[in-house]
Scaffold this active site. Structure first.
Site, PDB file in Angstrom:
ATOM      1  N   LYS A  26     -25.530  -2.776 -58.200  1.00 46.46           N
ATOM      2  CA  LYS A  26     -24.182  -3.183 -58.761  1.00 46.46           C
ATOM      3  C   LYS A  26     -23.778  -1.781 -59.427  1.00 46.46           C
ATOM      4  O   LYS A  26     -22.665  -1.466 -59.521  1.00 46.46           O
ATOM      5  CB  LYS A  26     -24.421  -4.101 -59.879  1.00 46.46           C
ATOM      6  CG  LYS A  26     -24.585  -5.596 -59.213  1.00 46.46           C
ATOM      7  CD  LYS A  26     -24.526  -6.664 -60.045  1.00 46.46           C
ATOM      8  CE  LYS A  26     -24.714  -7.968 -59.825  1.00 46.46           C
ATOM      9  NZ  LYS A  26     -24.605  -9.255 -60.657  1.00 46.46           N
ATOM     10  N   ASP A  28     -27.477  -7.477 -65.033  1.00 42.54           N
ATOM     11  CA  ASP A  28     -26.171  -6.483 -65.001  1.00 42.54           C
ATOM     12  C   ASP A  28     -26.362  -5.200 -65.618  1.00 42.54           C
ATOM     13  O   ASP A  28     -25.570  -4.559 -65.934  1.00 42.54           O
ATOM     14  CB  ASP A  28     -25.002  -7.271 -65.586  1.00 42.54           C
ATOM     15  CG  ASP A  28     -24.614  -8.364 -64.628  1.00 42.54           C
ATOM     16  OD1 ASP A  28     -24.774  -8.524 -63.591  1.00 42.54           O
ATOM     17  OD2 ASP A  28     -24.075  -9.441 -65.384  1.00 42.54           O
ATOM     18  N   THR A  34     -20.756  -9.670 -56.778  1.00 44.27           N
ATOM     19  CA  THR A  34     -21.362 -10.883 -56.657  1.00 44.27           C
ATOM     20  C   THR A  34     -22.840 -10.877 -55.541  1.00 44.27           C
ATOM     21  O   THR A  34     -22.460 -10.016 -54.480  1.00 44.27           O
ATOM     22  CB  THR A  34     -20.639 -12.218 -56.261  1.00 44.27           C
ATOM     23  OG1 THR A  34     -21.362 -13.106 -56.283  1.00 44.27           O
ATOM     24  CG2 THR A  34     -19.914 -11.998 -55.058  1.00 44.27           C
ATOM     25  N   GLY A  35     -23.713 -11.326 -55.860  1.00 44.75           N
ATOM     26  CA  GLY A  35     -24.571 -11.541 -54.804  1.00 44.75           C
ATOM     27  C   GLY A  35     -24.628 -12.588 -53.781  1.00 44.75           C
ATOM     28  O   GLY A  35     -25.188 -12.749 -52.692  1.00 44.75           O
ATOM     29  N   ASP A  65     -22.677 -11.252 -67.510  1.00 43.39           N
ATOM     30  CA  ASP A  65     -23.313 -12.254 -68.429  1.00 43.39           C
ATOM     31  C   ASP A  65     -24.577 -11.846 -69.008  1.00 43.39           C
ATOM     32  O   ASP A  65     -25.277 -12.516 -69.712  1.00 43.39           O
ATOM     33  CB  ASP A  65     -23.283 -13.670 -67.781  1.00 43.39           C
ATOM     34  CG  ASP A  65     -24.436 -13.554 -66.507  1.00 43.39           C
ATOM     35  OD1 ASP A  65     -24.894 -12.521 -66.243  1.00 43.39           O
ATOM     36  OD2 ASP A  65     -24.736 -14.498 -66.211  1.00 43.39           O
ATOM     37  N   ASP A  78     -18.755  -9.664 -62.900  1.00 44.03           N
ATOM     38  CA  ASP A  78     -19.500 -10.416 -62.118  1.00 44.03           C
ATOM     39  C   ASP A  78     -19.251 -11.764 -62.178  1.00 44.03           C
ATOM     40  O   ASP A  78     -18.725 -12.237 -62.925  1.00 44.03           O
ATOM     41  CB  ASP A  78     -20.774 -10.267 -63.025  1.00 44.03           C
ATOM     42  CG  ASP A  78     -21.900 -10.806 -62.537  1.00 44.03           C
ATOM     43  OD1 ASP A  78     -22.246 -10.494 -61.217  1.00 44.03           O
ATOM     44  OD2 ASP A  78     -22.698 -11.928 -63.126  1.00 44.03           O
ATOM     45  N   LYS A  79     -19.431 -12.417 -60.684  1.00 42.05           N
ATOM     46  CA  LYS A  79     -18.974 -13.564 -60.668  1.00 42.05           C
ATOM     47  C   LYS A  79     -19.631 -14.682 -61.220  1.00 42.05           C
ATOM     48  O   LYS A  79     -19.146 -15.586 -62.030  1.00 42.05           O
ATOM     49  CB  LYS A  79     -18.960 -13.840 -59.036  1.00 42.05           C
ATOM     50  CG  LYS A  79     -18.135 -15.263 -58.715  1.00 42.05           C
ATOM     51  CD  LYS A  79     -18.234 -15.677 -57.497  1.00 42.05           C
ATOM     52  CE  LYS A  79     -19.894 -16.132 -56.905  1.00 42.05           C
ATOM     53  NZ  LYS A  79     -20.275 -17.367 -57.473  1.00 42.05           N
ATOM     54  N   THR A  80     -20.963 -14.799 -61.038  1.00 42.50           N
ATOM     55  CA  THR A  80     -21.776 -16.005 -61.565  1.00 42.50           C
ATOM     56  C   THR A  80     -22.116 -15.783 -63.124  1.00 42.50           C
ATOM     57  O   THR A  80     -22.490 -14.845 -63.488  1.00 42.50           O
ATOM     58  CB  THR A  80     -23.003 -16.063 -60.613  1.00 42.50           C
ATOM     59  OG1 THR A  80     -22.797 -16.109 -59.288  1.00 42.50           O
ATOM     60  CG2 THR A  80     -23.891 -17.161 -61.172  1.00 42.50           C
TER      61      THR A  80
END
Length: 722
Positions: free
Chosen positions: A581, A604, A553-554, A600, A404-406
């Protein structure tokens, strides 16, 4: 604890900043980690275990601490009783080479005390065997119970003169019970290794804290701190609760949380965790979480929940024990039949009993518990919390990691990434002007600009006549000059053109704010979700291991691909809603990949649950969700490498130990049955017993080698590069 990012998004308009891509910082508002934690507690899949887990004799771990104490006491008591049982045993005396009286009280020491050991020390295994029989799942307990029961009956037969004196197994019965109790004590203690390592952190919390009441620092008990309090942490002092740095910068020792010995620089806007230590400078911290809401408390809850699933690693040894049970039983029957056909009924009895006793897995009983114990300890010291042992075992087969990016590859908050100055200005002057206007802003973009000024060592001056215009920007007077900070709307209101760099930054997905002084453009500032400096190292190391790396990512395509390009990511899923996701994970799995999802823990859950291995990264209540099989106490993405390293090393040791333990039995049982008797060789009882003890020592030494494993991310990377 609900994320405050949604609140900041709401403040955006009220402070007059232009609307920027809301996907730049994913909106995690509404997530309540405590609800997820409750869901985890209600998850039935991690409950107690019975015969299948090989622990039918002691059930689940609701009273885990009491069971550890019981097995510890029982082991030491049985060890004390075993000494006279072994020393007073005639077969052991013949083996070592000393003489015992052939009659008198000494001859009854082994039978009497051996019976005590069988009834008292053997009770956990006998009751466990009953549970396995009822469940129709023969395993370790049934195999142990079979061996000690056969040894008990045969030894009494030999002591009473009914059976051959070679079947005087009292010393072997005593050692068998002691070794098996040791194995189960180690196993149960291993379930608490991570817990004890992390619970000890609670003792590191300071008893008192310095709270600011106005301009005065007042010493108060840590327990009286509440969210929103402002505290001072002196150089060398411990941080009393989770919070955010509002003033100052210091190197913080976070080794008790992350396992990394190197201190980490924490400045304005950075999050700090209770129990960590400021090493060189003072900090002012605003408390964001106290008590059960702190990261430390969240970690301890996760470890507590993990204890019921950690023993699932034993299933591998139980399966081997189940196979060995049928192997031993079949070998015993064939042995009896063969010797009876040869017309040697006495040898049939002796050899059959010998087979059943030798088949008991001395080494097999320690093979898994020792490895699990050491692996759990090493993992906890490196900040790797295993909430599902099967997830750790699966990690070695993972060939795709989806980040996950953020909040995972990035920090999850904006930071100044580029500054451009118009002719007549320097970059520092542009930042100084913008920071002065944004000095009292609570908006993430404003805080990021102020933080950038402080990181550059710039003085942030006070501004007056502050004004905010929705969708345009903010304006204030700084040192007698009118300074405005905003986006395209601010430029249009002044009829100005943007600097040339602004278009390129916007194309990369950055948020661009123009700085205007007295009606002329002084410069521009680009802000983006800051990439963690460790992310590139993590991805490069995964590529070295042949792992496919993807990112989800969103964020919009431009933002996602900009991050992916800078990190060298293989595949990108952009603009994905949280509920979608899981479908992306499934798509990777449909392509034949074993997928680890790293997030994180915020929004998720579907993806973490769908993945072959779910890894929640970053300590705190946000990661308290049932979907993750592994939780990383730190927010360092390189820790994923530590999980892979631990998984491979642990599995390797398990297989080595199981191979040695089971291999010994597969070879010794036929020899004990007399398969080589036609060629004049039969395995002497005492030799078989000694080899059994030797195999146990080999397993123990091999497991101890796992202690050399250094799981700190920096050490794992250094090992790979070296």
């Amino acid at each position: 604890m609900t994320s405050d990012r949604g609140t900041h998004a709401g403040q955006h308009a009220s402070e007059g900043h232009p609307g920027h891509d809301p996907a730049m910082v994913e909106d995690h508002a509404g997530h309540d980690a405590r609800e997820a934690h409750a869901a985890h507690e209600s998850h039935e899949g991690h409950g107690g275990h019975g015969a299948q887990g090989g622990h039918g004799g002691h059930g689940g771990h609701g009273d885990h601490g009491d069971h550890v104490g019981q097995f510890r006491r029982l082991f030491w008591i049985m060890l004390a009783i075993a000494v006279p049982v072994v020393l007073a045993n005639a077969m052991f005396a013949d083996l070592i080479g000393y003489t015992l009286p052939h009659s008198g009280p000494v001859t009854w020491i082994s039978p009497v005390l051996g019976t005590v050991m069988y009834v008292w020390g053997g009770k956990p295994f006998l009751t466990g065997a009953v549970a396995e029989v009822k469940a129709r799942q023969p395993g370790m307990m049934l195999l142990i119970a079979l061996a000690i029961t056969v040894a008990f009956i045969a030894s009494w037969g030999a002591s009473l003169g009914i059976l051959n004196h070679e079947l005087d197994f009292w010393w072997e019965l005593a050692l068998l019970i002691v070794i098996m109790l040791l194995g189960h004590w180690i196993e149960m203690r291993s379930l608490g290794q991570a817990s004890s390592a992390l619970e000890s952190l609670a003792a590191l919390l300071p008893d008192e804290a310095e709270r600011l009441d106005g301009d005065e620092a007042v010493t108060v008990p840590t327990s009286e701190l509440t969210t929103g309090d402002l505290v001072i942490i002196r150089p060398g002092g411990r941080i009393p609760a989770d919070g955010t740095v509002v003033s100052g910068a210091a190197d913080v020792d976070e080794s008790m949380i992350t396992g990394e010995s190197a201190a980490v620089r924490r400045a304005v806007g950075d999050r700090v965790v209770a129990g960590t230590v400021t090493t060189d400078s003072a900090l002012r911290v605003q408390i964001t979480a106290v008590g059960d809401d702190t990261a430390l408390a969240g970690i301890q809850r996760l470890v507590s929940e993990a204890q019921s699933s950690s023993s699932r690693a034993q299933v591998l040894a139980d399966r081997a024990a189940g196979w060995l049970f049928w192997f031993a039983l079949g070998a015993a029957v064939l042995t009896a039949i063969a010797w009876l056909i040869l017309g040697a009924p006495e040898s049939a009895v002796t050899r059959t009993i010998t087979v059943l006793v030798i088949a008991c897995p001395h080494a097999l009983g320690l093979a898994i518990p020792l490895v699990v114990s050491i692996a759990t300890e090493r993992a906890a010291r490196a900040g790797v919390l295993i909430t599902d042992r099967r997830a750790l075992e699966s990690m070695r087969t993972v060939d795709a990691v989806l980040f996950d990016k953020t909040g995972t590859l990035t920090r999850g908050e904006p930071a100044v990434v580029s500054v451009a100055a118009a002719p007549g200005y320097t970059e520092d002057e542009v930042i100084e002007l913008a920071a002065a206007v944004e000095r009292d802003s609570e908006h993430p973009l404003g805080r990021a600009i102020v933080a950038a000024a402080e990181q550059r060592g710039l003085a942030v001056r006070a501004a007056t006549d502050f004004q905010a215009r929705n969708g345009v920007g903010v304006t204030a007077t700084v040192a007698g000059a009118e300074v405005s900070v905003g986006g395209p709307g601010m430029l249009a209101s002044h009829d100005l053109d943007a600097l040339t760099q602004a278009d390129a930054w916007s194309g990369q997905g950055s948020t661009v704010l123009q700085v205007i002084r007295d009606g002329a453009v002084a410069g521009a500032v680009a802000l983006a979700d800051e990439i963690r400096p460790e992310s590139r190292q993590a991805i490069d190391a995964l590529h070295e291991r042949g792992v496919h790396v993807a990112m989800i990512t969103g964020d919009a395509e431009a933002v996602a691909h900009s991050v992916a390009q800078s990190l060298g990511i293989d595949e990108v899923f952009a603009g994905v809603l949280p509920q979608d996701k899981g479908a992306k994970v499934k798509a990777l799995q449909s392509a034949g990949r074993k997928v680890a999802m790293v997030g994180d823990g915020v929004n998720d859950a579907p993806a973490l649950a769908q993945a072959d291995v779910g890894i929640a990264i970053g300590a705190g209540t946000d990661v308290a969700i049932a979907s993750a099989g592994v939780v990383l106490a730190s927010d360092d993405p390189r820790s994923v490498l530590s999980v892979i390293e631990l998984s491979r090393a642990t599995y390797r040791k398990m297989i080595q130990n199981l191979s040695w333990a089971a291999g010994y039995n597969l070879i010794s049982v036929p020899l004990a049955a007399g398969v080589l008797a036609p060629w004049g060789f039969t395995l002497p009882m005492e030799v078989g017993a000694l080899l059994m003890s030797a195999s146990t020592v080999v397993v123990a030494i091999n497991a101890q080698l796992l202690r050399r494993l250094d799981l700190r991310p920096s050490a794992v990377l250094a090992k790979r590069s070296g």
